[in-house]
Design a protein around this motif. Sequence first.
Motif, mmCIF file in Angstrom:
data_model
loop_
_atom_site.group_PDB
_atom_site.id
_atom_site.type_symbol
_atom_site.label_atom_id
_atom_site.label_comp_id
_atom_site.label_asym_id
_atom_site.label_seq_id
_atom_site.Cartn_x
_atom_site.Cartn_y
_atom_site.Cartn_z
ATOM 1 N N ARG A 79 32.138 44.523 46.623
ATOM 2 C CA ARG A 79 31.427 43.254 46.424
ATOM 3 C C ARG A 79 30.806 42.790 47.736
ATOM 4 N N GLY B 285 36.287 41.995 32.267
ATOM 5 C CA GLY B 285 36.634 41.425 33.559
ATOM 6 C C GLY B 285 38.108 41.060 33.566
ATOM 7 N N SER C 72 33.826 33.607 28.761
ATOM 8 C CA SER C 72 33.456 33.185 30.114
ATOM 9 C C SER C 72 34.695 33.124 30.986
ATOM 10 N N PHE C 73 34.515 33.414 32.243
ATOM 11 C CA PHE C 73 35.612 33.286 33.195
ATOM 12 C C PHE C 73 36.121 31.855 33.227
ATOM 13 N N HIS D 133 39.996 38.628 41.138
ATOM 14 C CA HIS D 133 38.963 38.440 40.119
ATOM 15 C C HIS D 133 37.979 39.608 40.149
ATOM 16 N N MET E 64 34.630 40.768 37.802
ATOM 17 C CA MET E 64 33.738 40.372 36.720
ATOM 18 C C MET E 64 33.579 41.500 35.707
ATOM 19 N N THR F 248 31.651 44.314 33.698
ATOM 20 C CA THR F 248 30.512 45.172 34.023
ATOM 21 C C THR F 248 29.680 45.358 32.759
ATOM 22 N N CYS G 121 39.159 47.406 33.991
ATOM 23 C CA CYS G 121 38.130 46.646 34.686
ATOM 24 C C CYS G 121 37.595 47.397 35.898
ATOM 25 N N ASP H 107 35.183 46.800 39.739
ATOM 26 C CA ASP H 107 34.581 45.862 40.689
ATOM 27 C C ASP H 107 33.057 45.946 40.696
ATOM 28 N N GLY I 111 31.021 44.923 38.381
ATOM 29 C CA GLY I 111 30.379 43.725 37.872
ATOM 30 C C GLY I 111 29.812 42.891 39.008
ATOM 31 N N TRP I 112 30.525 42.868 40.138
ATOM 32 C CA TRP I 112 30.025 42.155 41.311
ATOM 33 C C TRP I 112 28.772 42.810 41.876
ATOM 34 N N LYS J 50 25.947 41.771 39.678
ATOM 35 C CA LYS J 50 25.599 40.370 39.920
ATOM 36 C C LYS J 50 24.832 40.203 41.222
#
Length: 436
Positions: free
Chosen positions: A175, A204, A301-302, A332, A334, A336, A370, A372, A374-375, A378
């Motif tokens: 990230r 996530g 949603s988170f 945390h 997120m 993906t 999960c 990492d 997703g970060w 983003k």
Amino acid sequence: MTTNLSSDLAQAIQEIAARGEEAVADLARMIALDTTFPPGAGYPAFAALMTDLIAPLGLAMRRVDVPENLWKVANGPAAGRRTNLIAARDTGRPQLGLYFHVDTVPAAPGWQRDPFMLTREENRLYGLGAADMKGTIAAVLLALRVAADRNLPLAYDPVLLLCTDEEGGLYPGIRYLAETGDMPGHVLNFNGSAAPRIWAGCFGLFNLQVRVNGHAVHMGEGNRTGAGINAIEMALPLLNGLHALKTKVAERSSALPAPPHASGPLRPQLTIAGAHGGTCGGQVPSRFDILVNRRYAPEESFEGAMKEITDLVEETLGGVPGLKVEIDLVGHLMPTADPNGPHWPRWQKALSLGFGYADADFAKWGAASCSDFGWVQKAGVTQEVLLGGLGRPESCIHSPDEHTTVDDVVALAQSVLAYLAADYASDLIPEPDLLS
């Protein structure tokens, strides 16, 4: 397996099979270094080991530490420098990121072998991180070593990204690299499966630590009014509430396609992952820490998933005289999103070469596990993420006696070498400048 390959590439593929013991030796050194998260205190030592293993390849190396203010939580489990290692070749070719997380989960009770010593039993390689994912590092190093020794022309300049805190950390290393513009957009993520899988994305997760603070006194005085506050007993309504919420959460489902071996749709999960408190039988326990793991579907949603838990904490423990409750987000990742992109057809072909799969074997699915990345999505570095790895249902990842096989390590090395090679499936290379 080597049909229709150039003579040089076919010989290199065969050489990987002949040199598989080099990868086994590298893996043994990696497993011997404790990089468990939490706490993640072994990252600098692992970066030093990797520097030693990578140096003969002639790649330029540098360390990048995630600033403490981004990952440090006063009550959190993380400790030590978050040292990431980047090792890159720069000849002017397009770059290919080769991503690995260097942390493992702690060794769970029940190991029948030393988790920090590679144990070989015929084709199987046992050790903490053997499949997730130090074995993938050994495979890629073998591929790069053979490519260098044979002076094999490469389509892409490899960039090794050896990163921290994927196992549920608050601020994973990748990230930070993505947000600071320190990684290429074309990337192979090895936190995946050895099965013929087309990645559809994943859930996530977040880890929430709830600290219940009471008041310690002599246990013999514990039944006297106002003498002490038993943090463990005061937390029972919250534990019961979390257990009830777990059932409610599990009633939901995701549209993300489930793996072929799944018994039903992918579902969100809430788990009481840790409970720690008390010191001895002679003292009323004054502190009780509850670690809640929540895996949330892309449709959730988170913020909403977090609020469910914080509202429950307030409902069950808020207003109790003398009780102080602290809530900390300590990890945390997120979700993906679908990572499909133009490079996948060639990577799938390379996987087929290494592992012997046919196109018809491949299926597209997601996971409640999960990533990492997703970060990374983003941050806008890339939407496309190629996935590979050594995971199999029988590999015992995150369980006692985790293992991979020599055959899978060799197959992954062959796949990576083919994908890097300039003369492999060149008609599937999407970069126009590489086709000229």
